[in-house]
Enzyme design. Structure first.
Site, PDB file in Angstrom:
ATOM      1  N   CYS A   1       0.849  -1.194   0.000  1.00 10.88           N
ATOM      2  CA  CYS A   1       0.000   0.000   0.000  1.00 10.88           C
ATOM      3  C   CYS A   1       0.881   1.239   0.000  1.00 10.88           C
ATOM      4  CB  CYS A   1      -0.944   0.104   1.191  1.00 10.88           C
ATOM      5  SG  CYS A   1      -1.955  -1.339   1.456  1.00 10.88           S
TER       6      CYS A   1
ATOM      7  N   ARG B   1       3.088   0.317  -5.487  1.00 10.01           N
ATOM      8  CA  ARG B   1       3.011  -0.375  -4.203  1.00 10.01           C
ATOM      9  C   ARG B   1       1.702  -1.134  -4.033  1.00 10.01           C
ATOM     10  NH1 ARG B   1       6.691   1.614  -0.356  1.00 10.01           N
ATOM     11  NH2 ARG B   1       5.328   0.892   1.301  1.00 10.01           N
TER      12      ARG B   1
ATOM     13  N   TRP C   1      -3.009  -2.504  -1.616  1.00 14.59           N
ATOM     14  CA  TRP C   1      -2.727  -3.877  -2.035  1.00 14.59           C
ATOM     15  C   TRP C   1      -3.315  -4.756  -0.948  1.00 14.59           C
ATOM     16  CZ3 TRP C   1       0.236  -8.096  -0.244  1.00 14.59           C
ATOM     17  CH2 TRP C   1       0.468  -9.103  -1.188  1.00 14.59           C
TER      18      TRP C   1
ATOM     19  N   ASN D   1      -0.960   1.543   6.125  1.00  8.23           N
ATOM     20  CA  ASN D   1      -0.171   0.576   5.359  1.00  8.23           C
ATOM     21  C   ASN D   1       0.441  -0.367   6.373  1.00  8.23           C
ATOM     22  OD1 ASN D   1       1.645  -0.767   3.677  1.00  8.23           O
ATOM     23  ND2 ASN D   1       3.167   0.866   3.793  1.00  8.23           N
ATOM     24  N   GLY D   2       0.272  -1.693   6.170  1.00  6.64           N
ATOM     25  CA  GLY D   2       0.844  -2.657   7.115  1.00  6.64           C
ATOM     26  C   GLY D   2      -0.187  -3.676   7.524  1.00  6.64           C
TER      27      GLY D   2
ATOM     28  N   GLU E   1      15.187 -17.245 -12.290  1.00  4.82           N
ATOM     29  CA  GLU E   1      14.808 -15.855 -12.555  1.00  4.82           C
ATOM     30  C   GLU E   1      14.005 -15.746 -13.858  1.00  4.82           C
ATOM     31  OE1 GLU E   1      14.538 -13.341 -10.932  1.00  4.82           O
ATOM     32  OE2 GLU E   1      14.590 -11.624 -12.275  1.00  4.82           O
TER      33      GLU E   1
ATOM     34  N   LYS F   1      10.280 -14.221 -14.020  1.00  7.40           N
ATOM     35  CA  LYS F   1       9.924 -13.089 -14.886  1.00  7.40           C
ATOM     36  C   LYS F   1       8.720 -13.458 -15.743  1.00  7.40           C
ATOM     37  CE  LYS F   1      11.410 -10.433 -13.445  1.00  7.40           C
ATOM     38  NZ  LYS F   1      12.287 -10.423 -12.316  1.00  7.40           N
TER      39      LYS F   1
ATOM     40  N   GLU G   1       5.331 -13.933 -13.663  1.00 10.25           N
ATOM     41  CA  GLU G   1       4.717 -12.780 -13.017  1.00 10.25           C
ATOM     42  C   GLU G   1       4.080 -11.796 -14.000  1.00 10.25           C
ATOM     43  OE1 GLU G   1       7.322 -10.321 -10.598  1.00 10.25           O
ATOM     44  OE2 GLU G   1       9.008 -10.760 -11.908  1.00 10.25           O
TER      45      GLU G   1
ATOM     46  N   HIS H   1      15.031 -36.608 -12.810  1.00 12.32           N
ATOM     47  CA  HIS H   1      14.566 -37.145 -11.529  1.00 12.32           C
ATOM     48  C   HIS H   1      13.092 -36.863 -11.283  1.00 12.32           C
ATOM     49  CE1 HIS H   1      18.573 -38.393 -10.465  1.00 12.32           C
ATOM     50  NE2 HIS H   1      19.032 -37.198 -10.830  1.00 12.32           N
TER      51      HIS H   1
ATOM     52  N   LYS I   1       5.030  -3.616  -5.997  1.00 16.62           N
ATOM     53  CA  LYS I   1       6.471  -3.462  -6.168  1.00 16.62           C
ATOM     54  C   LYS I   1       7.229  -3.688  -4.874  1.00 16.62           C
ATOM     55  CE  LYS I   1      10.212  -2.392  -8.370  1.00 16.62           C
ATOM     56  NZ  LYS I   1      10.759  -3.521  -9.148  1.00 16.62           N
TER      57      LYS I   1
HETATM   58  C1  F6R Z   1      10.195 -10.003  -9.099  1.00 10.55           C
HETATM   59  C2  F6R Z   1      10.306  -9.070  -8.003  1.00 10.55           C
HETATM   60  C3  F6R Z   1      10.161  -9.578  -6.609  1.00 10.55           C
HETATM   61  C4  F6R Z   1      11.179  -8.879  -5.695  1.00 10.55           C
HETATM   62  C5  F6R Z   1      10.938  -9.296  -4.238  1.00 10.55           C
HETATM   63  C6  F6R Z   1      11.978  -8.714  -3.303  1.00 10.55           C
HETATM   64  O1  F6R Z   1      10.376  -9.395 -10.327  1.00 10.55           O
HETATM   65  O2  F6R Z   1      10.517  -7.902  -8.199  1.00 10.55           O
HETATM   66  O3  F6R Z   1      10.288 -10.952  -6.559  1.00 10.55           O
HETATM   67  O4  F6R Z   1      12.464  -9.230  -6.104  1.00 10.55           O
HETATM   68  O5  F6R Z   1       9.666  -8.897  -3.835  1.00 10.55           O
HETATM   69  O6  F6R Z   1      11.966  -7.331  -3.349  1.00 10.55           O
HETATM   70  P1  F6R Z   1      13.200  -6.461  -2.880  1.00 10.55           P
HETATM   71  O7  F6R Z   1      14.338  -6.761  -3.769  1.00 10.55           O
HETATM   72  O8  F6R Z   1      12.715  -5.063  -2.986  1.00 10.55           O
HETATM   73  O9  F6R Z   1      13.497  -6.861  -1.460  1.00 10.55           O
END
Ligand code: F6R
Length: 602
Positions: free
Chosen positions: A2, A27, A75, A99-100, A478, A482, A485, A501, A597
């Protein structure tokens, strides 16, 4: 999660709040709302979905002239993304945004319900406003606010406005970020991050845990654990340039293209011919360190995993990596000859922050690899290495990942040198390779175009496997993250040698395998693993500098002579692949569903 903003001043409040929320939309964007207190009246608006909907709802509303305002972009944690669950929540004459997570909200709700309070939402946040109004019965407003905050357990950044004291915004912070700013015109601003304040506030205070207080025109009152606290202002940057898309279709695309430039920044002033200098970190910080433990989440966790190969292979230091949300609750055995590293783009990820606090409490030396200066993680760590990627707006992390790896590679070399595990010649050779990273990360237009064309064949299927070995296994993880998501297609990253396996049972022509086949690391081994999959009819997209006949699709890489350079080159390719598939599927690349984010709740 949020985002919250607040404003005290003369200007059009709706405008300031909506602009601030726009900056914070990354956020969370399940719903949004705002409330304005002016001329003895409080007016509020809420809307489900993106901020545009709130903008539309408020288009005929005007709020010029002195007053106060709060706004929130949500969020969802407790309660579905509905209008009733959107913030601000209100009582009879007070409004809050939060927020929280309030962990003891069930107990508080029960108590308040028994006293006759009516709850409109399913959120944990609504208890705050009713509790405040309950406390007001026997206390003046600030006292009532303090009592309210004392009763809360959990994480919060809270702004409260009330007709009981029409000039003030009451605020409190614990575990999630909250910033208060001011300018020469006596205007006051609140925000979850710097971005909305740029161009408005001149100086800001980054609030600490258990800070609370109130702000009114020209005055900020701050307490910590009930004691008055000095106002520690910091100057705020004035540049908003980094916040624009520069003609790219999405922030994610722009950020993929930025990787070359930002890694130059990352290396700048730190890499010399045969040495690495890491700002103020003196060599003796590493004295007595025999082991490294790294904690992170998501993409940052993948960077951690990749770097563990470097710490063991290059620096010759034992390195273990843990997912922060797992680490927190496993009663880990921590020894103080261990250097505890956390990696985080935002510096606010709740699980990573908590892991860091645990390590600090256990007396370990701590180091943060982080992209956001002044973030909670940066403020708590003993030492910091900033990744200097600039603001990352796309929810799917790209330039944060590559700059993290640039920093971690530098650190592994630094440690290798300090521990005497690297010869002078090896360090020089490694540094020559390191300095090529910005060039390797330049997006090759032909490759981008090829990926764009290829992507049309990868829009369905019953699953994607990204496979790789060694350093390229974390990159496979990774690649899968990507893709899933932003495309919502199911994808897994797997160690290529593990497919036999179990997962190979899934192989058929609708199983898409993205094979990472660098020439510098275990090429023949990966090749055999891919052949096994191809023999079972899996569709193969191979990334390699070496021609590979059996691949259904092939992206020829440049064939750099260092595994890390091949790693960086393939990082860009897997990012572009996810981007182009997502665009073809018509998704909002920068704001994928259900994500935010910065994950400031556990
Ligand atoms: C994926 C992504 C998330 C962040 C994760 C950790 O693309 O962005 O998986 O990597 O939420 O976030 P940070 O790096 O901000 O601690």
């Amino acid at each position: 999660m949020c985002g919250i903003v607040g404003y005290i001043g003369e200007k059009e409040k709706k405008h300031i709040i909506l602009q601030g929320l726009k900056e914070l939309e990354y956020r969370g964007y399940d719903s949004a709302g705002l409330a304005v207190l002016k001329d003895h009246k409080i007016v509020h608006f809420k809307a489900v979905g993106k901020l545009e909907n709130l903008k539309e709802k408020t288009k005929n509303f005007q709020s010029k002239g002195f007053g106060i305002a709060i706004g929130h972009t949500r969020w969802a944690t407790h309660g579905k993304p509905t209008e009733l669950n959107a913030h601000p929540h209100f009582g009879e004459f007070s409004y809050i945004i939060h927020n929280g997570i309030i962990e003891n909200f069930q107990e508080l709700k029960k108590e308040l319900t028994s006293k006759g309070y009516n709850f409109l939402s399913q959120t944990d946040s609504e208890v705050i406003v009713h509790l405040f109004e309950e406390n007001l019965k026997n206390n003046e407003p600030f006292e009532a606010f303090k009592k309210t905050i004392q009763a809360l357990k959990g994480a919060y950044a809270i702004l409260l406005i009330s007709k009981a004291d029409e000039e003030k915004i009451f605020f409190a912070k614990n575990l999630v970020p909250l910033i208060v700013g001011k300018n020469d015109d006596d205007e006051i601003f609140f925000s979850s991050s710097d971005a909305p304040l740029i161009g408005l506030a001149k100086e800001v205070i980054y609030l600490n845990d258990f800070d609370l207080g109130y702000a009114k025109k020209g005055e900020i009152k701050l307490l910590n654990n009930s004691k008055s606290k000095a106002l520690n202002y910091k100057k705020l940057s004035t540049s908003k340039l980094s916040a624009q898309k520069d003609g790219y279709r999405f922030f994610m695309e722009k950020e993929i293209y930025e990787q070359s430039a930002v890694t130059s920044e990352t290396l700048m002033g730190r890499v010399f011919k045969d040495n690495i200098e890491l700002e103020n970190i003196n060599d003796d910080f590493f004295d007595g360190i025999c082991e490294i433990k790294i904690c992170a989440c998501g993409t940052s966790y993948h960077a951690a995993l990749a770097s563990s190969y470097l710490f063991e292979r290059v620096s010759k230091i034992k390195c273990t990596v843990e997912i922060a949300s797992e680490f927190r609750y496993k009663d880990p055995l921590l020894q103080n000859d261990t250097l505890f590293i956390v990696i985080s783009q935002s510096g606010e990820t709740a699980d990573t922050l908590q892991a860091l606090k645990m390590a600090k409490n256990a007396g370990l030396k701590t180091l943060a690899v982080c992209n956001v200066d002044n973030s909670s993680i940066v403020r708590i760590s003993d030492e910091i290495l900033l990744t200097r990627a600039g603001m990352e707006k796309g929810v799917a992390s790209t330039k944060a990942f590559t700059t993290q790896l640039a920093v971690l590679w530098m650190l592994s070399l630094k440690l290798g040198k300090i521990k005497g595990s690297l010869t002078k010649q090896t360090i020089e050779k490694e540094i020559q390779a390191l300095l090529k990273v910005p060039t390797v990360l330049k997006v090759d237009d032909k490759i981008h175009e090829k990926i764009r064309r290829l992507s049309k064949r990868y829009l369905h299927g019953h699953g994607f496997f990204f496979i790789g070995r060694d350093l390229f296994f974390p990159l496979a993880l990774e690649g899968a993250l990507k893709l899933k998501e932003i495309s919502y297609l199911h994808a897994e990253g797997y160690p290529a040698g593990e497919m036999k396996h179990g997962p190979i049972a899934l192989a058929d022509s609708e199983l898409f395998t993205i094979a990472l086949m660098p020439k510098t690391l275990l090429y023949d081994k990966v090749k055999s693993n891919v052949e096994e999959l191809s023999a079972r009819d899996a569709t193969i997209l191979a990334l390699s500098p070496l021609e590979f006949d059996i691949a259904d699709d092939f992206i020829k890489t440049k064939g750099y002579e260092h595994p890390m350079l091949e790693f960086f080159e393939m990082s860009v390719i897997i990012q572009l692949l996810a981007l182009e598939i997502s665009i073809r599927l018509g998704n909002d690349v920068d704001m994928p569903r259900n994500l935010a984010k910065s994950v400031t709740v556990e």
